[in-house]
Scaffold this motif. Structure first.
Motif, mmCIF file in Angstrom:
data_model
loop_
_atom_site.group_PDB
_atom_site.id
_atom_site.type_symbol
_atom_site.label_atom_id
_atom_site.label_comp_id
_atom_site.label_asym_id
_atom_site.label_seq_id
_atom_site.Cartn_x
_atom_site.Cartn_y
_atom_site.Cartn_z
ATOM 1 N N LEU A 236 10.058 -10.825 13.166
ATOM 2 C CA LEU A 236 9.064 -10.120 14.327
ATOM 3 C C LEU A 236 7.971 -10.590 15.012
ATOM 4 N N THR A 237 7.783 -12.329 14.251
ATOM 5 C CA THR A 237 6.690 -12.976 14.712
ATOM 6 C C THR A 237 7.585 -12.618 16.147
ATOM 7 N N GLN B 81 7.154 -9.358 18.652
ATOM 8 C CA GLN B 81 5.753 -9.501 19.087
ATOM 9 C C GLN B 81 5.298 -10.402 19.804
ATOM 10 N N HIS B 82 6.076 -11.415 20.023
ATOM 11 C CA HIS B 82 5.702 -11.938 21.406
ATOM 12 C C HIS B 82 5.829 -11.826 22.998
ATOM 13 N N ALA C 19 7.254 -8.530 22.757
ATOM 14 C CA ALA C 19 6.857 -6.846 23.215
ATOM 15 C C ALA C 19 5.990 -7.550 23.755
ATOM 16 N N ALA C 20 4.368 -8.051 23.721
ATOM 17 C CA ALA C 20 3.534 -8.245 24.191
ATOM 18 C C ALA C 20 3.844 -8.849 25.677
ATOM 19 N N ARG D 292 9.748 -3.069 17.007
ATOM 20 C CA ARG D 292 9.055 -3.693 16.102
ATOM 21 C C ARG D 292 7.622 -3.898 16.627
ATOM 22 N N GLY D 293 7.745 -4.759 17.815
ATOM 23 C CA GLY D 293 6.946 -5.488 18.089
ATOM 24 C C GLY D 293 5.635 -4.299 19.608
ATOM 25 N N SER D 294 6.153 -3.497 19.981
ATOM 26 C CA SER D 294 6.025 -3.091 20.573
ATOM 27 C C SER D 294 4.785 -1.811 20.913
ATOM 28 N N LYS D 295 4.344 -1.752 22.098
ATOM 29 C CA LYS D 295 3.240 -0.624 21.890
ATOM 30 C C LYS D 295 3.734 1.192 22.233
#
Length: 343
Positions: A294-295, A298-299, A301-302, A325-328
């Motif tokens: 997940l970490t 998230q990186h 996805a950012a 799981r990581g993107s808005k």
């Protein structure tokens, strides 16, 4: 010397693998591209350390298994060492212990349906992302393509996840079963939405007389043949994530982009094409935890979110599940944006 005689590492260790192992100059260039080091702070499993441990016969399974096998380090290796294959055959020597009972379900299993010269193999991960499956159905219908569905309601795996974990003999059982299934149904073109399946079909199956296409290649072909029409809107903006197995693994970079640009505006990330980040959920890594995956997601996805695009597009079901799981932003498979914009 090895290249001249067309010698390369294979799934199982060969005597000449040691030439590649010894060829590592320990320059450390492979360290920086590694996302395990960048995003998780794991700094003892990179290829330079893996090759050192293998060279001196002190390789441990926890080191061999802790790799995304995304190809970022292999892309930058100045010596051109086949790092992923060496990693794979190290796992094979440690883990290749087939369990016959696990594969009894293969006998006589054929859940396929439909008839057509075009076959569609969804793959395990696509079956877990049903919007991709339904989108491909709409695309086939729009193109009036008669399709043989290999695994719409489930079926056997392509075998590549087992190969990546080192169980190559077990993987071969699946490969042999699937080859006989394809031959039985007389398909001439095999389409898959999963880059993991794509690679093993192209590299390990020896499918004589069968063309193997990723759905990005197939969709673009339909569009160029004017069998599939899509609506374009400059108000739609997308960014694209290159899956490791599709991009660095199979060299497919431009086809997904051509499809996206026929529908809307494409905004590129800083790390794209051969330098694209891995989503973190690689089936090749059997060591990191779900939280660590997940970490990484998230990186990744950012960076995708920072493009200002409305939608993140990828062309791999595994990558989609990870990035969601990581993107808005809204995250979609390439087939989904095509199906939503059919003319």
């Amino acid at each position: 010397f090895l290249r001249h005689y067309k010698l390369r590492p294979e799934d199982k260790e060969k005597s000449y693998d040691n030439f590649e192992v010894e060829a590592c100059s320990r320059c450390g260039i492979c360290i920086d591209p590694c996302q395990l080091q960048q995003q998780l702070g794991i700094n003892d499993v990179q290829s330079v350390y893996f090759l050192r441990d293998r060279r001196y016969n002190m390789l441990q399974q926890k080191i061999a298994n802790n790799c995304l096998m995304c190809g970022r380090c292999e892309q930058t290796c100045p010596v051109g060492i086949n790092l992923n294959t060496l990693r794979l055959n190290s796992r094979t020597s440690m883990r290749n212990i087939p369990n016959e009972g696990r594969y009894n379900y293969l006998r006589g299993l054929d859940r396929s349906e439909g008839e057509g010269q075009v076959g569609y193999f969804a793959g395990c991960m696509t079956l877990l992302t049903p919007n991709t499956l339904s989108s491909m159905r709409r695309i086939f219908e729009a193109a009036r393509e008669d399709v043989w569905w290999a695994d719409k309601d489930g079926g056997v795996c392509c075998g590549r996840p087992l190969k990546l974990s080192g169980e190559v003999d077990s993987a071969q059982k699946m490969i042999d079963f699937n080859k006989s299934l394809f031959a039985k149904h007389n398909i001439t073109t095999l389409v898959t939405s999963c880059p993991i399946c794509l690679r093993v079909f192209r590299e390990e199956y020896d499918l004589k007389g069968i063309e193997v296409l990723h759905h990005s290649e197939y969709i673009l072909r339909l569009m160029r043949q004017v069998r599939l029409r899509v609506r374009y809107s400059s108000e739609q903006s997308f960014t694209y994530h290159d899956p490791c197995e599709l991009g660095r693994g199979s060299g497919i970079y431009e086809e997904p982009r051509a499809v996206i640009e026929a529908i809307g505006q494409l905004l590129e990330t800083e790390h794209n094409r051969k330098n694209a980040f891995c989503c973190g959920s690689s089936v090749a890594n059997t060591a990191i935890s779900d939280g660590q995956q997940l970490t990484i997601a998230q990186h990744v996805a950012a960076e995708l979110d920072s493009t200002g695009a409305e939608t993140v597009v990828t062309a791999c079901p595994q990558c989609k599940k990870a990035i969601v799981r990581g993107s808005k932003l809204k995250v979609m498979d390439l087939s989904e944006i095509v199906a939503q914009n059919l003319h």
